[in-house]
Design an enzyme around this catalytic site. Structure first.
Site, mmCIF file in Angstrom:
data_model
loop_
_atom_site.group_PDB
_atom_site.id
_atom_site.type_symbol
_atom_site.label_atom_id
_atom_site.label_comp_id
_atom_site.label_asym_id
_atom_site.label_seq_id
_atom_site.Cartn_x
_atom_site.Cartn_y
_atom_site.Cartn_z
ATOM 1 N N HIS A 124 -30.363 21.865 -18.982
ATOM 2 C CA HIS A 124 -29.930 21.374 -17.678
ATOM 3 C C HIS A 124 -29.195 22.438 -16.858
ATOM 4 O O HIS A 124 -29.005 22.269 -15.658
ATOM 5 C CB HIS A 124 -29.078 20.102 -17.826
ATOM 6 C CG HIS A 124 -27.707 20.317 -18.368
ATOM 7 N ND1 HIS A 124 -27.374 20.045 -19.673
ATOM 8 C CD2 HIS A 124 -26.567 20.766 -17.792
ATOM 9 C CE1 HIS A 124 -26.096 20.301 -19.864
ATOM 10 N NE2 HIS A 124 -25.581 20.742 -18.725
ATOM 11 N N ASP A 154 -32.232 19.507 -24.972
ATOM 12 C CA ASP A 154 -31.436 20.074 -23.877
ATOM 13 C C ASP A 154 -31.032 21.511 -24.175
ATOM 14 O O ASP A 154 -29.892 21.918 -23.951
ATOM 15 C CB ASP A 154 -30.196 19.220 -23.589
ATOM 16 C CG ASP A 154 -29.505 19.622 -22.283
ATOM 17 O OD1 ASP A 154 -30.184 20.195 -21.416
ATOM 18 O OD2 ASP A 154 -28.288 19.386 -22.150
ATOM 19 N N SER A 231 -21.060 23.963 -19.973
ATOM 20 C CA SER A 231 -22.373 23.660 -20.552
ATOM 21 C C SER A 231 -23.083 24.943 -20.960
ATOM 22 O O SER A 231 -23.197 25.889 -20.173
ATOM 23 C CB SER A 231 -23.231 22.893 -19.547
ATOM 24 O OG SER A 231 -22.774 21.582 -19.383
#
Length: 480
Positions: A124, A154, A231
Site C-alpha cells: 500500500h 501487503d 508503514s
C-alpha cells in the site's frame, strides 16, 4: 567528727540501698523484650532507584544496527479522470469532460535486505505509484525499480542500483514471546530515522483489513508507537534482527492509540524470495474454507479443547479434498507444529509453494487422523507460476498525459522496447499503447502485470498506435 561520720555512713547506706533496689528490680521484675518495626511507606516513587537490582533491556545496539538499514520512501502518482454533468443526455451530446491531471504524493518506509539494494516495503506504500524514490539514512537519494508486489500479504519488493549498503538480517518471528521487547523503526509523519520501543502484545492476529481474495493476515501485535509513515518499516528484536514489517495501527483518530501490527518475517522472507526468483509470489493453497474453533463448535464436535481450525467446507478438486480431509474436520497440526487459529494456519501454509507436500493432522469424531496434502496454486494445479512479463519480451511505460489527450484516451501503457517473445510473435509492434486486457482498463504497468498473471487461457489485448489506428490481439502463454 562524729557528726561527719554519721553523714558519711548515711550516704553510704543510701548508695548501698540504691544498688540493692536496682539489682532486685532487674532480677525479678524487668524482662527484656525485642520489638521489630516494619516500615510501610504510604507513597512510593514510580521510578526505580539508581541502585536497583532490576535491569531494563538495553536497546541501544538494536537501534543503532537497524536505523541505518531503514529507508524513507517517497512516491508520486498522476491520475486523470472524467466528470459528468449528471444529465446523461447532455453527457452523450457533449461527452465527458476531462479533469486536470492530479498529482498525488505518498510517503512510507522500507527495509534494506541486502547490500546490493533490495528493499522490502508495504504494497500500500507503493501501490499505483509511477515514481518511487528511496532516501537513505545518510540522505542519499535513489530512483527505485519495482520488482514485484503481493497484495495478498501487503508486501512489495524494490531495487536500487547501489552496493555496500547497510542491511538487516532475518530473525525468527516464530520465536517471539509475549512480553518480549521489540523496536519499531521508520519515518512517521516524515520524521526520518525514528525509533520507538514496546513489547509483543499478541501474535497471529487477524484484523480483516486486507480485502484481497487470497489475503493472509497473521500480524504481530505490539505497543511500540507506530504512526502514518511507519508503514513498511522494520520491527526488530533486541539483537537488531528483522522480525516483522510494520503495516497497520488500531486507531479511531488515524494516529497511534496504543497498538500496532507487523507482518511476521516468516511471511516476508517467503514473499521476497519468490518475487526475486519468479517475479510473483508462489501462493500455496490447501483448499479449505476455515474458521476458528469456538465454544459452540467444540461442544458440537465433542472436543476436549476450544482450539484448532474448523474446516467449514473443502474446495472441489482442491488439495485438502483430494487428500481426504472433509468438512467439519478440525486441523490441529501442520508438519509437526500445532495450529490453534486460522491465522496460524494461514501463516504456516504461506511458507510453502505449490507442489509441496505437508502432513496435516485433523480431529474427526474426536480421533486424530493424519493426511499428506499436496498443495496447489490458485489455478488448481501444482505448477510454479512465473512472471509472464518476461516471456512477453517487452518493456513498458505509462503513457504521457499529452499523448493521452492527442489520442483521446484515458489510460494505457506503451511498449517501449520490443524483443523476441510472445507479443512480437502475436504481431504487436513497438509503440503500441495497451489500453485494456481482457476488457479491463490498464492504467499502470502493475495493472498489466496483474491481469496477465491472473489470465488463464487466451488473452485479449486492446489498444491504439500513436497514429491513431486502433487494434486488438489475442494470444496465449502456453505452459508458462
Amino acid at each position: 567528727m562524729k557528726k561527719i561520720g554519721r553523714i558519711s555512713l548515711t550516704f553510704l547506706l543510701v548508695i548501698a540501698g540504691a544498688f540493692v533496689a536496682v539489682w532486685t528490680y532487674s532480677t525479678f521484675f524487668n524482662e527484656t523484650k525485642v520489638v521489630t518495626v516494619k516500615e510501610e511507606p504510604a507513597v512510593r516513587y514510580a521510578s526505580l532507584p539508581a541502585d536497583s537490582e532490576q535491569k531494563l533491556p538495553d536497546l541501544t545496539f538494536a537501534a543503532e544496527k537497524s536505523v541505518h538499514a531503514v529507508v524513507h520512501i517517497a512516491t508520486q502518482s498522476v491520475r486523470t479522470g472524467q466528470w459528468s454533468s449528471g444529465n446523461p443526455f447532455l453527457d452523450e451530446f457533449f461527452g465527458f469532460r476531462n479533469q486536470q491531471p492530479q498529482v498525488r504524493q505518498g510517503f512510507g518506509s522500507g527495509v534494506i535486505l541486502s547490500s546490493d539494494g533490495y528493499i522490502v516495503t508495504n504494497n500500500h506504500v507503493v501501490e499505483d505509484a509511477q515514481n518511487i524514490k528511496v532516501i537513505l539514512d545518510d540522505k542519499r537519494e535513489f530512483d527505485a525499480r519495482l520488482v514485484g508486489t503481493d497484495p495478498s500479504t501487503d508486501l512489495a519488493l524494490l531495487k536500487i542500483d547501489e552496493d555496500d549498503l547497510p542491511y538487516l538480517t532475518y530473525g525468527n518471528s516464530e520465536n517471539l514471546q509475549l512480553g518480549e521487547w521489540v523496536l519499531a523503526v521508520g519515518n512517521p509523519f516524515n520524521l526520518t530515522s525514528t525509533v520507538t520501543a514496546g513489547i509483543v502484545s499478541a501474535r497471529a492476529r487477524n484484523l480483516g483489513i486486507n480485502r484481497d481474495t487470497y489475503s493472509i493476515e497473521s500480524f504481530i501485535q505490539t505497543d511500540a508507537a507506530v504512526n502514518p509513515g511507519n508503514s513498511g518499516g522494520a520491527l526488530v528484536n533486541q539483537q537488531g534482527n528483522l522480525v516483522g514489517i510494520n503495516a497497520a495501527i488500531a486507531s479511531r483518530t488515524g494516529s497511534y492509540s496504543g497498538y500496532s501490527f507487523a507482518i511476521p518475517v516468516t511471511i516476508v522472507q517467503k514473499v521476497v524470495d519468490d518475487l526475486k526468483e519468479f517475479g510473483e509470489v508462489q501462493r500455496a493453497l490447501i483448499g479449505v474454507n476455515i474458521g476458528d474453533v469456538d465454544a459452540e463448535i467444540a461442544e458440537k464436535l465433542n472436543l476436549d479443547k476450544v482450539e484448532g481450525v474448523y474446516v467449514a467446507a473443502v474446495t472441489d478438486n482442491g488439495a485438502a479434498k483430494e487428500a481426504g480431509i472433509r468438512a467439519e474436520d478440525v486441523i490441529i497440526d501442520v508438519d509437526g507444529e500445532k495450529v490453534k487459529t486460522s491465522a496460524e494456519l494461514q501463516e504456516k501454509i504461506s511458507q510453502y509453494r505449490p507442489g509441496d507436500d505437508v502432513k496435516v493432522i485433523v480431529l474427526r469424531d474426536n480421533d486424530k487422523k493424519q493426511f499428506t496434502v499436496t498443495l496447489r496454486n490458485k489455478h488448481g494445479d501444482t505448477q510454479i507460476l512465473r512472471d509472464n512479463i518476461t516471456v512477453l519480451g517487452a518493456e513498458f511505460e505509462t503513457v504521457d498525459e499529452n499523448v493521452k489527450r492527442e489520442l483521446d484516451i484515458d489510460n494505457g501503457i506503451i511498449i517501449k522496447d520490443l524483443n523476441k517473445g510472445v507479443l512480437k510473435d502475436a504481431g504487436l509492434k513497438e509503440g503500441f499503447i495497451i489500453t485494456n486486457v481482457n476488457k479491463k482498463p490498464i492504467y499502470e504497468v502493475n495493472d498489466f502485470k496483474r491481469e496477465i498473471g491472473n489470465a488463464r487461457g487466451g488473452i485479449l489485448v486492446e489498444g491504439i498506435y500513436p497514429n491513431g489506428e486502433s487494434a486488438y490481439y489475442v494470444f496465449g502463454l502456453g505452459d508458462e
